[in-house]
Design a protein around this motif. Structure first.
Motif, PDB file in Angstrom:
ATOM      1  N   ILE A   4       0.840  -1.208   0.000  1.00 51.10           N
ATOM      2  CA  ILE A   4       0.000   0.000   0.000  1.00 51.10           C
ATOM      3  C   ILE A   4       0.869   1.251   0.000  1.00 51.10           C
ATOM      4  CG2 ILE A   4      -1.646   1.331   1.385  1.00 51.10           C
ATOM      5  CD1 ILE A   4      -2.874  -1.404   2.205  1.00 51.10           C
ATOM      6  N   TYR A   5       1.945   1.240   0.788  1.00 57.10           N
ATOM      7  CA  TYR A   5       2.873   2.370   0.843  1.00 57.10           C
ATOM      8  C   TYR A   5       3.452   2.655  -0.544  1.00 57.10           C
ATOM      9  CZ  TYR A   5       7.204   4.916   1.808  1.00 57.10           C
ATOM     10  OH  TYR A   5       8.219   5.832   1.800  1.00 57.10           O
ATOM     11  N   TYR A   6       3.965   1.614  -1.213  1.00 60.34           N
ATOM     12  CA  TYR A   6       4.569   1.811  -2.534  1.00 60.34           C
ATOM     13  C   TYR A   6       3.548   2.266  -3.570  1.00 60.34           C
ATOM     14  CZ  TYR A   6       9.199   0.028  -1.388  1.00 60.34           C
ATOM     15  OH  TYR A   6      10.451  -0.119  -0.876  1.00 60.34           O
ATOM     16  N   ILE A   7       2.362   1.705  -3.538  1.00 63.37           N
ATOM     17  CA  ILE A   7       1.331   2.111  -4.498  1.00 63.37           C
ATOM     18  C   ILE A   7       0.940   3.570  -4.282  1.00 63.37           C
ATOM     19  CG2 ILE A   7      -1.087   1.766  -5.161  1.00 63.37           C
ATOM     20  CD1 ILE A   7      -0.601  -1.263  -4.713  1.00 63.37           C
ATOM     21  N   ALA A   8       0.708   3.948  -3.034  1.00 66.12           N
ATOM     22  CA  ALA A   8       0.306   5.329  -2.732  1.00 66.12           C
ATOM     23  C   ALA A   8       1.404   6.320  -3.109  1.00 66.12           C
ATOM     24  CB  ALA A   8      -0.046   5.462  -1.256  1.00 66.12           C
ATOM     25  N   LEU A   9       2.629   6.028  -2.711  1.00 60.20           N
ATOM     26  CA  LEU A   9       3.724   6.956  -2.995  1.00 60.20           C
ATOM     27  C   LEU A   9       4.024   7.025  -4.497  1.00 60.20           C
ATOM     28  CD1 LEU A   9       5.418   8.912  -1.459  1.00 60.20           C
ATOM     29  CD2 LEU A   9       7.133   7.150  -1.163  1.00 60.20           C
ATOM     30  N   SER A  10       3.904   5.908  -5.181  1.00 56.59           N
ATOM     31  CA  SER A  10       4.115   5.918  -6.632  1.00 56.59           C
ATOM     32  C   SER A  10       3.036   6.727  -7.340  1.00 56.59           C
ATOM     33  CB  SER A  10       4.149   4.491  -7.171  1.00 56.59           C
ATOM     34  OG  SER A  10       5.307   3.835  -6.748  1.00 56.59           O
ATOM     35  N   PHE A  11       1.806   6.615  -6.864  1.00 51.87           N
ATOM     36  CA  PHE A  11       0.709   7.390  -7.456  1.00 51.87           C
ATOM     37  C   PHE A  11       0.930   8.890  -7.235  1.00 51.87           C
ATOM     38  CE2 PHE A  11      -3.577   9.267  -7.269  1.00 51.87           C
ATOM     39  CZ  PHE A  11      -3.983   8.997  -8.570  1.00 51.87           C
ATOM     40  N   ILE A  12       1.314   9.261  -6.024  1.00 52.80           N
ATOM     41  CA  ILE A  12       1.586  10.672  -5.716  1.00 52.80           C
ATOM     42  C   ILE A  12       2.735  11.187  -6.577  1.00 52.80           C
ATOM     43  CG2 ILE A  12       2.483  12.223  -3.919  1.00 52.80           C
ATOM     44  CD1 ILE A  12       0.867  10.443  -1.907  1.00 52.80           C
ATOM     45  N   THR A  13       3.788  10.390  -6.704  1.00 51.05           N
ATOM     46  CA  THR A  13       4.938  10.783  -7.519  1.00 51.05           C
ATOM     47  C   THR A  13       4.540  10.948  -8.981  1.00 51.05           C
ATOM     48  OG1 THR A  13       6.405   9.609  -5.992  1.00 51.05           O
ATOM     49  CG2 THR A  13       7.307  10.179  -8.139  1.00 51.05           C
ATOM     50  N   LEU A  14       3.746  10.032  -9.489  1.00 53.67           N
ATOM     51  CA  LEU A  14       3.269  10.132 -10.870  1.00 53.67           C
ATOM     52  C   LEU A  14       2.469  11.427 -11.070  1.00 53.67           C
ATOM     53  CD1 LEU A  14       2.856   8.828 -13.689  1.00 53.67           C
ATOM     54  CD2 LEU A  14       0.824   7.736 -12.752  1.00 53.67           C
ATOM     55  N   LEU A  15       1.586  11.731 -10.128  1.00 55.00           N
ATOM     56  CA  LEU A  15       0.808  12.971 -10.227  1.00 55.00           C
ATOM     57  C   LEU A  15       1.708  14.208 -10.220  1.00 55.00           C
ATOM     58  CD1 LEU A  15      -2.269  12.331  -7.893  1.00 55.00           C
ATOM     59  CD2 LEU A  15      -2.238  12.457 -10.378  1.00 55.00           C
ATOM     60  N   LEU A  16       2.682  14.223  -9.321  1.00 57.52           N
ATOM     61  CA  LEU A  16       3.577  15.378  -9.245  1.00 57.52           C
ATOM     62  C   LEU A  16       4.453  15.493 -10.490  1.00 57.52           C
ATOM     63  CD1 LEU A  16       4.544  15.389  -5.477  1.00 57.52           C
ATOM     64  CD2 LEU A  16       3.026  16.948  -6.695  1.00 57.52           C
ATOM     65  N   TRP A  17       4.827  14.369 -11.073  1.00 58.87           N
ATOM     66  CA  TRP A  17       5.584  14.389 -12.330  1.00 58.87           C
ATOM     67  C   TRP A  17       4.740  15.049 -13.424  1.00 58.87           C
ATOM     68  CZ3 TRP A  17       9.922  12.325 -10.384  1.00 58.87           C
ATOM     69  CH2 TRP A  17      11.014  12.174 -11.216  1.00 58.87           C
TER      70      TRP A  17
ATOM     71  N   GLU B 266      13.606  20.035  -8.355  1.00 60.37           N
ATOM     72  CA  GLU B 266      14.144  18.722  -8.701  1.00 60.37           C
ATOM     73  C   GLU B 266      14.490  17.926  -7.453  1.00 60.37           C
ATOM     74  OE1 GLU B 266      17.381  19.130 -11.444  1.00 60.37           O
ATOM     75  OE2 GLU B 266      16.024  19.531 -13.126  1.00 60.37           O
ATOM     76  N   ARG B 267      14.942  18.601  -6.419  1.00 59.62           N
ATOM     77  CA  ARG B 267      15.281  17.918  -5.172  1.00 59.62           C
ATOM     78  C   ARG B 267      14.049  17.218  -4.586  1.00 59.62           C
ATOM     79  NH1 ARG B 267      18.750  20.776  -0.641  1.00 59.62           N
ATOM     80  NH2 ARG B 267      20.357  19.951  -1.973  1.00 59.62           N
ATOM     81  N   ALA B 268      12.891  17.863  -4.679  1.00 58.40           N
ATOM     82  CA  ALA B 268      11.655  17.260  -4.163  1.00 58.40           C
ATOM     83  C   ALA B 268      11.277  16.029  -4.987  1.00 58.40           C
ATOM     84  CB  ALA B 268      10.519  18.276  -4.182  1.00 58.40           C
ATOM     85  N   LEU B 269      11.425  16.119  -6.305  1.00 58.16           N
ATOM     86  CA  LEU B 269      11.114  14.975  -7.164  1.00 58.16           C
ATOM     87  C   LEU B 269      12.055  13.803  -6.885  1.00 58.16           C
ATOM     88  CD1 LEU B 269      10.441  16.821 -10.556  1.00 58.16           C
ATOM     89  CD2 LEU B 269       8.750  15.865  -8.988  1.00 58.16           C
ATOM     90  N   LEU B 270      13.332  14.099  -6.721  1.00 52.36           N
ATOM     91  CA  LEU B 270      14.296  13.039  -6.438  1.00 52.36           C
ATOM     92  C   LEU B 270      14.101  12.451  -5.044  1.00 52.36           C
ATOM     93  CD1 LEU B 270      17.537  14.408  -8.118  1.00 52.36           C
ATOM     94  CD2 LEU B 270      16.156  12.462  -8.837  1.00 52.36           C
ATOM     95  N   THR B 271      13.663  13.270  -4.100  1.00 54.63           N
ATOM     96  CA  THR B 271      13.371  12.760  -2.754  1.00 54.63           C
ATOM     97  C   THR B 271      12.230  11.753  -2.815  1.00 54.63           C
ATOM     98  OG1 THR B 271      14.142  14.800  -1.716  1.00 54.63           O
ATOM     99  CG2 THR B 271      12.680  13.409  -0.412  1.00 54.63           C
ATOM    100  N   LEU B 272      11.211  12.062  -3.573  1.00 61.80           N
ATOM    101  CA  LEU B 272      10.094  11.121  -3.744  1.00 61.80           C
ATOM    102  C   LEU B 272      10.567   9.814  -4.370  1.00 61.80           C
ATOM    103  CD1 LEU B 272       7.310  13.561  -4.956  1.00 61.80           C
ATOM    104  CD2 LEU B 272       7.309  12.236  -2.834  1.00 61.80           C
ATOM    105  N   VAL B 273      11.481   9.916  -5.314  1.00 65.19           N
ATOM    106  CA  VAL B 273      12.034   8.716  -5.955  1.00 65.19           C
ATOM    107  C   VAL B 273      12.729   7.838  -4.914  1.00 65.19           C
ATOM    108  CG1 VAL B 273      13.824   7.915  -7.549  1.00 65.19           C
ATOM    109  CG2 VAL B 273      12.289   9.740  -8.244  1.00 65.19           C
ATOM    110  N   VAL B 274      13.549   8.460  -4.078  1.00 63.76           N
ATOM    111  CA  VAL B 274      14.351   7.719  -3.106  1.00 63.76           C
ATOM    112  C   VAL B 274      13.496   7.084  -2.010  1.00 63.76           C
ATOM    113  CG1 VAL B 274      16.117   7.987  -1.322  1.00 63.76           C
ATOM    114  CG2 VAL B 274      16.442   9.033  -3.554  1.00 63.76           C
ATOM    115  N   ILE B 275      12.448   7.762  -1.563  1.00 63.74           N
ATOM    116  CA  ILE B 275      11.664   7.231  -0.435  1.00 63.74           C
ATOM    117  C   ILE B 275      10.583   6.236  -0.859  1.00 63.74           C
ATOM    118  CG2 ILE B 275      12.131   9.223   1.033  1.00 63.74           C
ATOM    119  CD1 ILE B 275       9.247  10.151   0.498  1.00 63.74           C
ATOM    120  N   GLY B 276      10.510   5.921  -2.152  1.00 63.42           N
ATOM    121  CA  GLY B 276       9.577   4.870  -2.556  1.00 63.42           C
ATOM    122  C   GLY B 276       8.734   5.156  -3.775  1.00 63.42           C
ATOM    123  N   GLY B 277       8.851   6.322  -4.356  1.00 62.15           N
ATOM    124  CA  GLY B 277       8.028   6.657  -5.513  1.00 62.15           C
ATOM    125  C   GLY B 277       8.707   6.399  -6.846  1.00 62.15           C
ATOM    126  N   ALA B 278       9.724   5.553  -6.853  1.00 58.81           N
ATOM    127  CA  ALA B 278      10.506   5.319  -8.067  1.00 58.81           C
ATOM    128  C   ALA B 278       9.671   4.741  -9.205  1.00 58.81           C
ATOM    129  CB  ALA B 278      11.686   4.399  -7.763  1.00 58.81           C
TER     130      ALA B 278
END
Length: 101
Positions: free
Chosen positions: A26-39, A55-67
């Motif tokens: 659930i964590y990965y799905i939620a964070l990936s969805f949020i990251t996709l929206l922000l992208w 860019e730092r915010a986008l890369l932070t999302l990638v690192v914490i699970g939104g890859a």
């Protein structure tokens, strides 16, 4: 009696592992969805010449699970595809998070 206790302990452990796996999923799905929206939002703002998401915010999302969401956003919105640093970070993060998951 000893075998019965071991079986009960294994059953409880199995339940805990399944619950943890569900929470991680659930964590990965939620964070990936949020990251996709922000992208997508960042790409839209780039086209409109508006304020961008750092860019730092986008890369932070990638690192914490939104890859996974970032990778989808790179292909779907064709956003940040020319920046090698994003490709490297997203691919490494996808590999790490796939291993964790």
């Amino acid at each position: 009696m000893i075998n019965l206790i071991k079986i009960e302990q294994l059953g409880m452990r199995s339940h805990i592992i399944r619950k943890r796996t569900l929470e991680v999923t659930i964590y990965y799905i939620a964070l990936s969805f949020i990251t996709l929206l922000l992208w997508g939002i960042d790409k839209y703002r780039a086209k409109m010449g508006q304020w961008r998401i750092p860019e730092r915010a986008l890369l932070t999302l990638v690192v914490i699970g939104g890859a996974f969401g970032a990778l989808a956003g790179m292909f779907l919105f064709r956003h940040k595809i020319r920046k090698i640093q994003f490709w490297i970070m997203v691919i490494i993060a996808c590999a790490v998070h796939a291993w964790i998951w």
